[in-house]
Design a protein around this motif. Structure first.
Motif, PDB file in Angstrom:
ATOM      1  N   VAL A 200      -0.017   4.791   6.135  1.00 17.93           N
ATOM      2  CA  VAL A 200      -0.267   3.359   6.294  1.00 17.93           C
ATOM      3  C   VAL A 200      -0.004   2.955   7.731  1.00 17.93           C
ATOM      4  O   VAL A 200       1.092   3.181   8.263  1.00 17.93           O
ATOM      5  N   LEU A 201      -1.005   2.367   8.361  1.00 11.00           N
ATOM      6  CA  LEU A 201      -0.850   1.732   9.662  1.00 11.00           C
ATOM      7  C   LEU A 201      -0.947   0.224   9.473  1.00 11.00           C
ATOM      8  O   LEU A 201      -1.612  -0.253   8.532  1.00 11.00           O
TER       9      LEU A 201
ATOM     10  N   ALA B 283       0.829  -1.205   0.000  1.00 11.55           N
ATOM     11  CA  ALA B 283       0.000   0.000   0.000  1.00 11.55           C
ATOM     12  C   ALA B 283       0.865   1.257   0.000  1.00 11.55           C
ATOM     13  O   ALA B 283       0.571   2.228  -0.712  1.00 11.55           O
ATOM     14  N   ALA B 284       1.934   1.231   0.779  1.00 14.98           N
ATOM     15  CA  ALA B 284       2.832   2.387   0.813  1.00 14.98           C
ATOM     16  C   ALA B 284       3.510   2.595  -0.537  1.00 14.98           C
ATOM     17  O   ALA B 284       3.636   3.730  -1.012  1.00 14.98           O
ATOM     18  N   LEU B 285       3.926   1.509  -1.161  1.00 15.26           N
ATOM     19  CA  LEU B 285       4.563   1.609  -2.478  1.00 15.26           C
ATOM     20  C   LEU B 285       3.587   2.104  -3.549  1.00 15.26           C
ATOM     21  O   LEU B 285       4.009   2.718  -4.540  1.00 15.26           O
TER      22      LEU B 285
ATOM     23  N   ALA C 271       7.336   4.380   4.553  1.00 14.31           N
ATOM     24  CA  ALA C 271       6.899   4.663   5.920  1.00 14.31           C
ATOM     25  C   ALA C 271       5.635   3.869   6.235  1.00 14.31           C
ATOM     26  O   ALA C 271       4.598   4.062   5.586  1.00 14.31           O
ATOM     27  N   VAL C 272       5.730   2.954   7.200  1.00  7.80           N
ATOM     28  CA  VAL C 272       4.570   2.213   7.697  1.00  7.80           C
ATOM     29  C   VAL C 272       4.610   2.269   9.221  1.00  7.80           C
ATOM     30  O   VAL C 272       5.627   1.935   9.833  1.00  7.80           O
ATOM     31  N   ASP C 273       3.524   2.700   9.819  1.00 10.77           N
ATOM     32  CA  ASP C 273       3.406   2.755  11.276  1.00 10.77           C
ATOM     33  C   ASP C 273       2.896   1.393  11.745  1.00 10.77           C
ATOM     34  O   ASP C 273       1.706   1.110  11.676  1.00 10.77           O
TER      35      ASP C 273
END
Length: 222
Positions: free
Chosen positions: A62-63, A54-56, A85-87
């Protein structure tokens, strides 16, 4: 979609490794064109493959949630390796609900029918899902109105053995428009192979059959 595309995903011991269900859900996410510029959550993230994807694909935020500390560490490392960046947070469905709502919810939840106790955070919690395989699926459907923002969508992958039509019914009861958007028949993986005889004994699997249909259900909130 080839697995080599996901060379940035590495799997630590005790974490669910991406398999046919992961690839199918990634394909459905890619084909949906839902993600760019939107707030996304990956519930039951495991290795983090969906969150990283999803981030890409250009998600605004994105969590990712998992109850397993090993999965949280693994998903965090994979996001760093992919340069996104993914939390990633250790938490439950209710924790995800409190952080919502989200524009897009993706989940590859536990869905294998099992009589194993649902306790702890061991590897089996990535697949064991109660006698009908729907312990987490039903929670996802019930919490969908809190998890998904108006105009948002949910994508859930699971097996024919956990009753995908029931997922559609439950989402529709929660006010969503729901439908099957992807399906694939695959040979049993290691978990289903190890559970096959017990499933046969319970009358859930035809004797000698060693394949299943995986299904992705999409729910859209108006």
């Amino acid at each position: 979609m080839t697995q080599t595309r996901f060379a940035h995903i590495q799997v630590d011991d005790g974490v669910y490794a991406p398999q046919a269900d992961s690839w199918l859900l990634c394909q459905a996410l890619d084909e949906s064109d839902l993600v760019a510029g939107r707030r996304v959550v990956d519930i039951c993230t495991g290795s983090g493959i969906l969150a990283v994807e999803a981030a890409l694909k250009g998600a605004r935020e994105v969590l990712a949630y998992d109850i397993s500390p090993a999965a949280v560490a693994c998903a965090s490392s994979n996001a760093e390796r992919a340069g996104v960046a993914v939390d990633v947070r250790q938490g439950t469905l209710d924790d995800a609900r409190r952080a919502g709502p989200f524009d897009v919810v993706v989940s590859n939840p536990p869905y294998v029918p099992s009589d194993a106790p649902l306790e702890g955070t061991g590897p089996n919690r990535a697949w064991d899902a109660g006698a009908n395989g729907r312990v987490v699926l039903d929670q996802l459907c019930d919490l969908a109105p809190d998890l998904v923002a108006p105009g948002g969508s949910m994508l859930i992958v699971h097996s024919e053995f956990s009753d995908p039509p029931q997922t559609i019914r439950r989402l529709e009861e929660s006010g969503f428009t729901a439908r099957e958007v992807a399906a694939r028949i695959v040979a049993f993986g290691p978990v289903m192979t190890s559970y096959a005889e017990r499933l046969e004994a319970a009358g859930l699997l035809e004797p000698g059959r060693r394949e299943e249909e995986l299904v992705v259900i999409r729910g859209d909130r108006s």
